[in-house]
Motif scaffolding. Structure first.
Motif, PDB file in Angstrom:
ATOM      1  N   MET A 189      24.189  -3.099   4.060  1.00 15.58           N
ATOM      2  CA  MET A 189      25.506  -3.749   4.118  1.00 15.58           C
ATOM      3  C   MET A 189      25.636  -4.822   3.033  1.00 15.58           C
ATOM      4  SD  MET A 189      27.263  -4.325   7.769  1.00 15.58           S
ATOM      5  CE  MET A 189      26.008  -5.291   8.532  1.00 15.58           C
ATOM      6  N   ILE A 200      34.337  -7.650   9.929  1.00 13.80           N
ATOM      7  CA  ILE A 200      33.880  -6.249   9.985  1.00 13.80           C
ATOM      8  C   ILE A 200      32.354  -6.139   9.841  1.00 13.80           C
ATOM      9  CG2 ILE A 200      33.976  -3.989   8.801  1.00 13.80           C
ATOM     10  CD1 ILE A 200      36.979  -4.329   8.607  1.00 13.80           C
ATOM     11  N   PRO A 201      31.732  -6.754   8.811  1.00 13.64           N
ATOM     12  CA  PRO A 201      30.267  -6.644   8.768  1.00 13.64           C
ATOM     13  C   PRO A 201      29.578  -7.236   9.996  1.00 13.64           C
ATOM     14  CG  PRO A 201      31.082  -8.120   7.032  1.00 13.64           C
ATOM     15  CD  PRO A 201      32.259  -7.427   7.619  1.00 13.64           C
ATOM     16  N   SER A 257      30.772  -7.281  13.045  1.00 11.44           N
ATOM     17  CA  SER A 257      30.927  -6.304  14.129  1.00 11.44           C
ATOM     18  C   SER A 257      29.952  -5.146  13.946  1.00 11.44           C
ATOM     19  CB  SER A 257      32.351  -5.737  14.153  1.00 11.44           C
ATOM     20  OG  SER A 257      33.261  -6.784  14.176  1.00 11.44           O
ATOM     21  N   LEU A 258      29.806  -4.682  12.704  1.00  8.05           N
ATOM     22  CA  LEU A 258      28.884  -3.570  12.446  1.00  8.05           C
ATOM     23  C   LEU A 258      27.438  -3.981  12.745  1.00  8.05           C
ATOM     24  CD1 LEU A 258      30.425  -2.122   9.142  1.00  8.05           C
ATOM     25  CD2 LEU A 258      30.532  -1.120  11.431  1.00  8.05           C
ATOM     26  N   LEU A 279      27.059  -4.012  16.539  1.00  5.68           N
ATOM     27  CA  LEU A 279      26.976  -2.666  17.124  1.00  5.68           C
ATOM     28  C   LEU A 279      25.654  -1.984  16.775  1.00  5.68           C
ATOM     29  CD1 LEU A 279      30.640  -1.468  16.468  1.00  5.68           C
ATOM     30  CD2 LEU A 279      29.603  -2.040  18.672  1.00  5.68           C
ATOM     31  N   TRP A 280      25.202  -2.132  15.554  1.00  4.65           N
ATOM     32  CA  TRP A 280      23.955  -1.470  15.125  1.00  4.65           C
ATOM     33  C   TRP A 280      22.793  -1.953  15.989  1.00  4.65           C
ATOM     34  CZ3 TRP A 280      19.055  -1.402  12.989  1.00  4.65           C
ATOM     35  CH2 TRP A 280      18.688  -0.205  12.354  1.00  4.65           C
TER      36      TRP A 280
END
Ligand SMILES: [Zn+2]
Ligand SMILES: [Zn+2]
Length: 374
Positions: free
Chosen positions: A44, A166-167, A169-170, A173-174
């Motif tokens: 990322m 967004i990063p 959140s990613l 989730l990851w």
């Protein structure tokens, strides 16, 4: 040296630049020691650095500020969204500053004027605001672009959502789906793909205004401070060939030679092959060589002048040869100048030959004058 106007601090920008730098320098190492890094966080970070920097170089700079090519909607949209994530203000503001930089380079109206010192050109111009703000009267063309104006109006929201939220959140989730603490994933993304990436991308952009006007060579012109440097090109996705860029600002290439590191140029070229860009503007090879030969000739004349004035006891033995070489360079230059003005088509072989000859003559002149000055 220019006096830094300490009474004119831009508190918002200063707090942001200093705050993010402190988090990157202190918070990020602490996070890495405590939680380590996994490949997803690294990927990322890498994606965001590349997307942000490329959006500044390909989008903000070459497309919107210099109109060096035309782009289809997806390219404009991507570069405006990820350009916003650099937290370098809207494209409209950026292009206005940058156009003034080119128009008034090294002078007072240049927003990042290097003659006010390295610090000023790098970051001082952002930390301290000169009053009054100059009018944004040089971006009328961009004001007609609805997408540019949309980005201008919502730039901070776009930056926060796409560049930070967004990063995070990613990352959340990851970690969540891999059985790890989800909040550590979100924090890691904030630190790395968020803050560290912003600091890296910003300082690499700032280097173009500071280092690219300080270190490197000037093969095309010495009428401005901009310089060419392969090291800087590596750090700035190809923008380090800044001497060429200031001489030919509408060329979509900054590293104009085939071997020069310019990923932004390769990206624009690839986009054109994919039908996403067209109208790529290029300066003809003969005009580029004319600039190089003109500059080489000026440097050769300077060497000759120096040897004449300050040469050692043996200098007189080389003066005639030096003079002949300079004359030959001048004759070649005028021949090319005439061909360019008469619009004569010159073969690549001919141009390559002239270039090689000019370079070897300049090398010889440098060698001889160094010996005559020793
Ligand atoms: Zn510049
Ligand atoms: Zn430029």
């Amino acid at each position: 040296m220019y006096r830094i106007p300490f009474n004119r601090v831009d508190w918002i920008t200063s707090s942001f630049l200093i705050g993010t730098a402190l988090i990157a320098l202190i918070g990020v190492p602490v996070y890495l020691v405590k939680f380590g890094i996994n490949w997803f966080q690294f990927a990322m970070f890498f994606f965001y650095v590349t997307a942000t920097m490329m959006s500044i170089t390909v989008g903000y700079h070459r497309l919107f500020s210099h109109l060096s090519f035309k782009a289809k909607l997806p390219v404009k949209f991507f570069t405006l969204v990820f350009g916003a994530c650099a937290f370098e203000n809207s494209c409209l503001n950026w292009a206005s500053d940058h156009r003034r930089h080119h128009k008034h380079v090294d002078h007072d109206e240049d927003p990042y004027d290097i003659s006010k010192g390295f610090f000023w050109a790098h970051i001082g111009w952002l930390l301290f605001k000169l009053n009054p703000e100059p009018p944004m009267d040089n971006v009328a063309d961009l004001r007609k672009d609805k997408l540019v104006m949309w980005q201008h109006n919502y730039v901070h929201w776009i930056a926060l959502v796409v560049g930070i939220f967004i990063p995070m959140s990613l990352g959340y989730l990851w970690n969540h789906f891999h059985g790890m603490n989800a909040w550590h994933g979100a924090l890691g993304a904030f630190m790395l793909a968020g803050i560290a990436r912003i600091v890296v991308a910003q300082h690499c952009t700032f280097f173009i205004n500071s280092l690219c006007h300080t270190v490197g060579t000037q093969p095309y012109s010495t009428t401005h401070s901009a310089r060419d440097s392969a090291v800087m090109a590596f750090l700035t996705f190809g923008e380090g060939y800044h001497n060429y860029h200031h001489e030919f600002q509408h060329d979509y290439r900054n590293g104009v030679k085939p071997w020069q590191w310019d990923p932004s140029k390769w990206t624009i070229w690839t986009l054109s092959k994919l039908g996403l860009a067209d109208g790529l503007r290029k300066v003809p090879d003969s005009r580029i060589l004319l600039a190089e030969m003109g500059e080489a000739r000026r440097k050769a004349e300077k060497h000759l002048e120096e040897v004449r004035e300050k040469g050692n006891a043996h200098a007189h033995t080389v003066l005639d040869t030096l003079h002949e070489l300079v004359e030959e360079m001048s004759a070649n230059y005028h021949e090319l100048e005439k061909a360019v003005s008469d619009r004569v088509q010159l073969s690549k072989e001919k141009l390559d030959h002239w270039q090689e000859e000019t370079r070897s003559m300049l090398r010889e002149i440098r060698r001889m004058s160094a010996a005559a000055m020793a």
